[in-house]
Motif scaffolding. Structure first.
Motif, short mmCIF file in Angstrom:
data_model
loop_
_atom_site.label_atom_id
_atom_site.label_comp_id
_atom_site.label_asym_id
_atom_site.label_seq_id
_atom_site.Cartn_x
_atom_site.Cartn_y
_atom_site.Cartn_z
N ASP A 54 0.83 -1.21 0.00
CA ASP A 54 0.00 0.00 0.00
C ASP A 54 0.86 1.26 0.00
OD1 ASP A 54 -2.16 -1.63 0.03
OD2 ASP A 54 -2.74 -1.23 2.12
N VAL A 55 1.90 1.25 0.84
CA VAL A 55 2.76 2.42 0.95
C VAL A 55 3.45 2.69 -0.39
CG1 VAL A 55 4.88 3.32 2.00
CG2 VAL A 55 3.16 2.23 3.43
N GLN A 56 3.98 1.64 -0.99
CA GLN A 56 4.69 1.80 -2.27
C GLN A 56 3.76 2.31 -3.36
OE1 GLN A 56 7.89 1.64 -2.98
NE2 GLN A 56 8.27 1.26 -0.82
N LEU A 57 2.59 1.73 -3.42
CA LEU A 57 1.66 2.10 -4.47
C LEU A 57 1.16 3.54 -4.28
CD1 LEU A 57 0.36 0.87 -6.96
CD2 LEU A 57 -1.61 0.25 -5.58
N ARG A 58 0.93 3.90 -3.01
CA ARG A 58 0.45 5.25 -2.70
C ARG A 58 1.46 6.31 -3.11
NH1 ARG A 58 -1.85 3.81 2.37
NH2 ARG A 58 0.09 4.42 3.35
N LYS A 59 2.75 5.97 -2.89
CA LYS A 59 3.79 6.93 -3.22
C LYS A 59 3.63 7.43 -4.65
CE LYS A 59 7.65 5.90 -0.27
NZ LYS A 59 8.81 5.04 -0.13
N GLY A 60 3.36 6.50 -5.55
CA GLY A 60 3.25 6.89 -6.95
C GLY A 60 1.89 7.45 -7.32
N SER A 61 0.86 7.08 -6.56
CA SER A 61 -0.49 7.42 -7.02
C SER A 61 -1.17 8.50 -6.19
CB SER A 61 -1.36 6.16 -7.02
OG SER A 61 -1.40 5.61 -5.73
N LEU A 62 -0.48 9.01 -5.16
CA LEU A 62 -1.13 9.92 -4.22
C LEU A 62 -1.68 11.18 -4.89
CD1 LEU A 62 -1.90 9.91 -1.34
CD2 LEU A 62 0.27 10.94 -0.73
N GLU A 63 -0.92 11.70 -5.84
CA GLU A 63 -1.37 12.91 -6.52
C GLU A 63 -2.70 12.64 -7.24
OE1 GLU A 63 1.81 15.02 -8.44
OE2 GLU A 63 0.43 15.85 -9.92
N LEU A 64 -2.76 11.50 -7.92
CA LEU A 64 -4.00 11.11 -8.60
C LEU A 64 -5.13 10.95 -7.59
CD1 LEU A 64 -5.72 9.91 -10.95
CD2 LEU A 64 -4.60 7.73 -10.51
N VAL A 65 -4.81 10.33 -6.45
CA VAL A 65 -5.82 10.10 -5.41
C VAL A 65 -6.42 11.42 -4.93
CG1 VAL A 65 -6.10 9.35 -2.99
CG2 VAL A 65 -4.88 7.90 -4.62
N ILE A 66 -5.56 12.39 -4.62
CA ILE A 66 -6.05 13.67 -4.11
C ILE A 66 -6.88 14.41 -5.17
CG2 ILE A 66 -5.36 15.94 -3.20
CD1 ILE A 66 -4.70 13.74 -1.26
N LEU A 67 -6.35 14.44 -6.40
CA LEU A 67 -7.07 15.13 -7.46
C LEU A 67 -8.43 14.48 -7.69
CD1 LEU A 67 -4.22 15.83 -10.07
CD2 LEU A 67 -5.16 17.40 -8.37
N ALA A 68 -8.44 13.14 -7.65
CA ALA A 68 -9.71 12.42 -7.87
C ALA A 68 -10.69 12.71 -6.74
CB ALA A 68 -9.43 10.92 -7.97
N ALA A 69 -10.16 12.78 -5.51
CA ALA A 69 -11.04 13.03 -4.36
C ALA A 69 -11.68 14.41 -4.46
CB ALA A 69 -10.25 12.90 -3.06
N LEU A 70 -10.99 15.34 -5.13
CA LEU A 70 -11.51 16.71 -5.22
C LEU A 70 -12.33 16.96 -6.48
CD1 LEU A 70 -8.46 18.79 -3.93
CD2 LEU A 70 -10.60 18.38 -2.74
N LYS A 71 -12.49 15.92 -7.28
CA LYS A 71 -13.24 16.11 -8.53
C LYS A 71 -14.70 16.45 -8.23
CE LYS A 71 -14.30 13.85 -12.93
NZ LYS A 71 -13.83 14.81 -13.91
N GLU A 72 -15.11 17.59 -8.73
CA GLU A 72 -16.49 18.07 -8.59
C GLU A 72 -16.94 18.25 -7.15
OE1 GLU A 72 -18.92 15.60 -11.13
OE2 GLU A 72 -17.50 15.94 -12.76
N ARG A 73 -15.98 18.42 -6.25
CA ARG A 73 -16.39 18.77 -4.88
C ARG A 73 -15.29 19.58 -4.19
NH1 ARG A 73 -14.90 13.20 -4.14
NH2 ARG A 73 -16.95 12.34 -4.52
N GLN A 74 -15.71 20.35 -3.21
CA GLN A 74 -14.76 21.11 -2.39
C GLN A 74 -14.66 20.45 -1.04
OE1 GLN A 74 -15.66 25.20 -1.84
NE2 GLN A 74 -15.57 25.71 -4.01
N TYR B 258 -1.12 17.45 4.40
CA TYR B 258 -1.05 18.92 4.32
C TYR B 258 0.12 19.45 3.49
CZ TYR B 258 -5.15 19.46 7.25
OH TYR B 258 -6.43 19.43 7.71
N PRO B 259 1.34 18.93 3.69
CA PRO B 259 2.41 19.42 2.81
C PRO B 259 2.14 19.11 1.33
CG PRO B 259 3.33 18.30 4.71
CD PRO B 259 1.86 18.03 4.73
N LEU B 260 1.48 17.97 1.07
CA LEU B 260 1.16 17.63 -0.32
C LEU B 260 0.16 18.64 -0.89
CD1 LEU B 260 1.31 15.69 -2.74
CD2 LEU B 260 -0.56 14.41 -1.72
N MET B 261 -0.83 19.01 -0.09
CA MET B 261 -1.82 20.00 -0.55
C MET B 261 -1.10 21.32 -0.88
SD MET B 261 -4.42 18.16 -0.46
CE MET B 261 -5.90 19.10 -0.76
N ASP B 262 -0.12 21.64 -0.03
CA ASP B 262 0.64 22.87 -0.25
C ASP B 262 1.39 22.81 -1.59
OD1 ASP B 262 1.63 25.40 0.91
OD2 ASP B 262 3.58 24.40 0.79
#
Lengths: 126, 184
Positions: free
Chosen positions: A13-33, A57-61
């Motif tokens: 999970d940790v390894q996979l998240r490292k590469g996909s976290l940006e996608l995860v955050i962007l997807a979570a924010l799709k069409e919602r605040q 939080y640092p990633l959001m920054d």
């Protein structure tokens, strides 16, 4: 034995998240605040997405500096002001690019999993 | 009250490590994290539980490590904003003068050594290295006379030594300059 399997799961999970976290955050924010805590709780509700506050939080920054998301402080009534995040136009474009790459990767991995040896089978049309 | 102190100390420490950011940016980060902590506590309905606070703070990690992630991009060198070209050209000027003076010095020393070596071939007594008797000094002369009260070192061996050393210093200077040039 069970513990070992959990350990492998966690590492994976940790390894996979490292590469996909940006996608995860962007997807979570799709069409919602969402504000930070809300986003964190949302991700914690998903089995493989339990990231910490110190990662989020640092990633959001960084995403904000890269102009992929924007943030604004909102005060609702008597509540404490919260910083809400939403996708920018650039963020939406990036999300759609990453989404198609993600789907391509999954498709390729599925192809490999569904085609054990000994002979090499190439996808139709390639 | 003590629990609020935990939060206060954490945020204060974080603020200290965020000092490389603009004050507005640092304040914004702290405000957001503070808001998160209080919201999370309310969510648990445990306003004053020290365990809960410790758990939330642990999720954020040590203030120093958390701050490092916010400051990282500054340390990696963000391009300066437009309009700061003057600073860039001053920086470039300093590098150029360092480059030139290092070149002049290195090649100068190298040239003198090589010339001294060749000069000794034609005028054996014209140049020499002398060790002053009962002294700790070595003297290099360009003169027709032997240096008083001293003994000549190397003799004709000075020819290959001086030329070899000169070439080595020249080569070293060349390499250092090439490395400097690559960097800028």
């Amino acid at each position: 034995m069970m513990k070992k399997a959990d350990d492998i799961n966690d590492k994976w999970d940790v390894q996979l998240r490292k590469g996909s976290l940006e996608l995860v955050i962007l997807a979570a924010l799709k069409e919602r605040q969402l504000y930070g805590l809300e986003l964190l709780k949302f991700l914690h509700g998903l089995e493989t997405m339990a990231i910490t506050e110190g990662t989020l939080y640092p990633l959001m920054d960084r995403l904000k500096r890269d102009d992929l998301i924007s943030a604004s402080w909102v005060q609702e009534g008597e509540l404490r002001p919260r910083k809400y995040y939403q996708l920018t136009e650039k963020g939406e474009k990036k999300l759609s690019t990453l989404t198609s790459r993600w789907r391509k990767s999954v498709e390729d991995i599925e192809l490999l999993l569904n085609n054990p040896g000994p002979s090499l089978i190439l996808k139709k049309g390639s | 009250m003590q629990n609020h102190e935990l939060i206060h100390n954490y945020l204060k420490s974080l603020g200290k490590y965020l000092s490389r950011l603009d004050k507005t940016d640092a304040d914004d980060v702290i405000r957001e994290i503070e808001s998160h902590i209080h919201d999370a506590l309310e969510l648990q309905d445990q306003q004053d539980c020290a365990d809960e606070i410790a758990k939330i703070l642990a999720g954020f990690g040590q203030p120093r490590e958390l701050a490092a992630q916010y400051v990282e991009h500054i340390l990696q060198g963000t391009p300066p904003p437009t309009g700061f070209k003057a600073i860039q050209s001053v920086k470039k000027g300093a590098t150029m003068s360092l480059y030139i003076s290092m070149g002049l010095f290195g090649f100068g020393v190298a040239a003198i050594l090589v010339l001294a070596g060749f000069y000794k071939i034609f005028v054996p007594n014209g140049v020499g290295v002398w060790s002053v008797t009962q002294g700790n000094s070595i003297i290099i002369t360009f003169s027709e006379h032997t240096y008083p009260n001293s003994e000549e070192l190397f003799g004709l061996w000075l020819i290959p030594i001086a030329i070899g050393l000169g070439l080595a210093i020249g080569r070293l200077t060349w390499k250092v300059l090439a490395a400097l040039k690559k960097k800028y």
